[in-house]
Motif scaffolding. Sequence first.
Motif, mmCIF file in Angstrom:
data_model
loop_
_atom_site.group_PDB
_atom_site.id
_atom_site.type_symbol
_atom_site.label_atom_id
_atom_site.label_comp_id
_atom_site.label_asym_id
_atom_site.label_seq_id
_atom_site.Cartn_x
_atom_site.Cartn_y
_atom_site.Cartn_z
ATOM 1 N N UNK A 1 0.829 -1.206 0.000
ATOM 2 C CA UNK A 1 0.000 0.000 0.000
ATOM 3 C C UNK A 1 0.867 1.261 0.000
ATOM 4 N N UNK A 2 1.977 1.198 0.744
ATOM 5 C CA UNK A 2 2.858 2.365 0.790
ATOM 6 C C UNK A 2 3.496 2.651 -0.583
ATOM 7 N N UNK A 3 3.915 1.558 -1.247
ATOM 8 C CA UNK A 3 4.584 1.742 -2.551
ATOM 9 C C UNK A 3 3.600 1.882 -3.704
ATOM 10 N N UNK A 4 2.389 1.502 -3.485
ATOM 11 C CA UNK A 4 1.383 1.553 -4.539
ATOM 12 C C UNK A 4 1.441 0.351 -5.451
ATOM 13 N N UNK A 5 2.379 -0.588 -5.211
ATOM 14 C CA UNK A 5 2.515 -1.782 -6.037
ATOM 15 C C UNK A 5 1.683 -2.898 -5.397
ATOM 16 N N UNK B 1 -6.479 -4.898 0.030
ATOM 17 C CA UNK B 1 -5.313 -4.982 0.910
ATOM 18 C C UNK B 1 -5.565 -4.265 2.235
ATOM 19 N N UNK B 2 -6.248 -3.138 2.177
ATOM 20 C CA UNK B 2 -6.512 -2.387 3.396
ATOM 21 C C UNK B 2 -7.447 -3.172 4.322
ATOM 22 N N UNK C 1 -4.639 4.564 0.982
ATOM 23 C CA UNK C 1 -5.342 4.343 -0.294
ATOM 24 C C UNK C 1 -4.912 5.332 -1.392
ATOM 25 N N UNK C 2 -4.309 6.469 -1.007
ATOM 26 C CA UNK C 2 -3.793 7.385 -2.029
ATOM 27 C C UNK C 2 -2.573 6.771 -2.712
ATOM 28 N N UNK C 3 -2.405 7.152 -3.949
ATOM 29 C CA UNK C 3 -1.221 6.693 -4.659
ATOM 30 C C UNK C 3 -0.016 7.443 -4.114
ATOM 31 N N UNK C 4 1.155 6.907 -4.250
ATOM 32 C CA UNK C 4 2.340 7.601 -3.743
ATOM 33 C C UNK C 4 2.452 9.028 -4.293
ATOM 34 N N UNK C 5 2.050 9.227 -5.556
ATOM 35 C CA UNK C 5 2.162 10.550 -6.160
ATOM 36 C C UNK C 5 1.122 11.514 -5.600
ATOM 37 N N UNK C 6 0.015 10.981 -5.110
ATOM 38 C CA UNK C 6 -1.048 11.855 -4.631
ATOM 39 C C UNK C 6 -0.952 12.144 -3.139
ATOM 40 N N UNK C 7 -0.015 11.600 -2.464
ATOM 41 C CA UNK C 7 0.104 11.825 -1.028
ATOM 42 C C UNK C 7 0.832 13.140 -0.773
ATOM 43 N N UNK C 8 0.289 13.791 0.247
ATOM 44 C CA UNK C 8 0.958 15.004 0.656
ATOM 45 C C UNK C 8 1.877 14.711 1.831
ATOM 46 N N UNK C 9 2.394 15.776 2.396
ATOM 47 C CA UNK C 9 3.324 15.649 3.521
ATOM 48 C C UNK C 9 2.642 14.982 4.718
#
Length: 367
Positions: free
Chosen positions: A96-100, A109-110, A135-143
């Motif tokens: 989930x962290x890597x989005x893969x 998975x969640x 659930x956000x993609x790695x690119x869509x995650x903020x700080x």
Amino acid sequence: MQASLDAENEKVAGSEAKKLELEENIHAAEAALTKAQSVTAAHQTELNLACSATQAANAELTQAREAQKAGDAAQAVAQTDKEALEAALVGDLVKLKSGDVGDATPDALYQKLEPLLLKLDLDASLRSATKPALLNTPEGRGLFDKKVIEELESSFTAKIEQLSNVLADGQPATDARRALVAEAERKVAEAEAVQNGAADVLASARAAQKEVQATLKTAKASLTEYKPEYRKATEARDQQQQQVQTFMDVSVASFDMLNTKISAKKKKAMAAAAAEADAAAKAATMADEAAIAATETAIAEAADTEQILATEENEAAAILAAEDASRADGMAAANAAAKAATEMSVEEAPKIAEAPAALGNAAELGA
């Protein structure tokens, strides 16, 4: 008749001996059975004690296992949680962290990860922010999302370390409980071995007892089978014995009756003889008394005769004295005195002769 009875008794002697032998066999078998029963009872007691020991050992094992189960329950939960958290930390959480996520969806998975999140020490804000961040993609995650995921990973690591400490701290107690269970299992195995051995010994004792019972049964059957033969062998003897007894009863009764009659006659004759003897004795007594009386009379008469003779002697002495005193009176006076004395003696002579005759008469009466 007695000779015939003796002959029959000799014939029966063998039968009596065989019957006695069969009875002795029964007594011996009964004694052996009593002994076998005693041995069986003793082994039964041993088996009962062994069974009790086995039951006690099994109860101890059950108690040890229950204590192990209760004591190991927390350890088992800790171990299960630790293994699940470790698998999630390097598995679903990483995906989930890597989005893969591969063929699975982030949502799926969640859902698998969510039950483990309940085991973590998360505050409410972090718990509520976890799902959107993962659930956000790695690119869509903020700080903020990245910070949430970092805190989540730290919570997983902390919880795994905590569970490892719990498992390590509880290991000595776990080992002790395991040792108690092993010892209890050893006692059960030992008790069961003793019980099995006692059961085998008891089975052998019971088999031996059955053999003795069979021997006793055979001995009794042999005696039962022999009784008709023995009865047949003794019938002739019993009949002969009955004849002898009948003869004795009749003959002895007749003899007693005859003897009673003879005894009565004999008693009568003896009574008559005794009466005659008594009469004769009385007659003899009377004769003796008469003879004694005659003797006493004769003695009295003899005493009188002796007195007369003594008187004559005194008179003679007086005459002599008179002669000596006075020869002067002359021969005429002396002669006169002598003549007087002589005449007196002639008068008393018949009395002296009668004394011996009286003694003879007394003797004849005594005879």
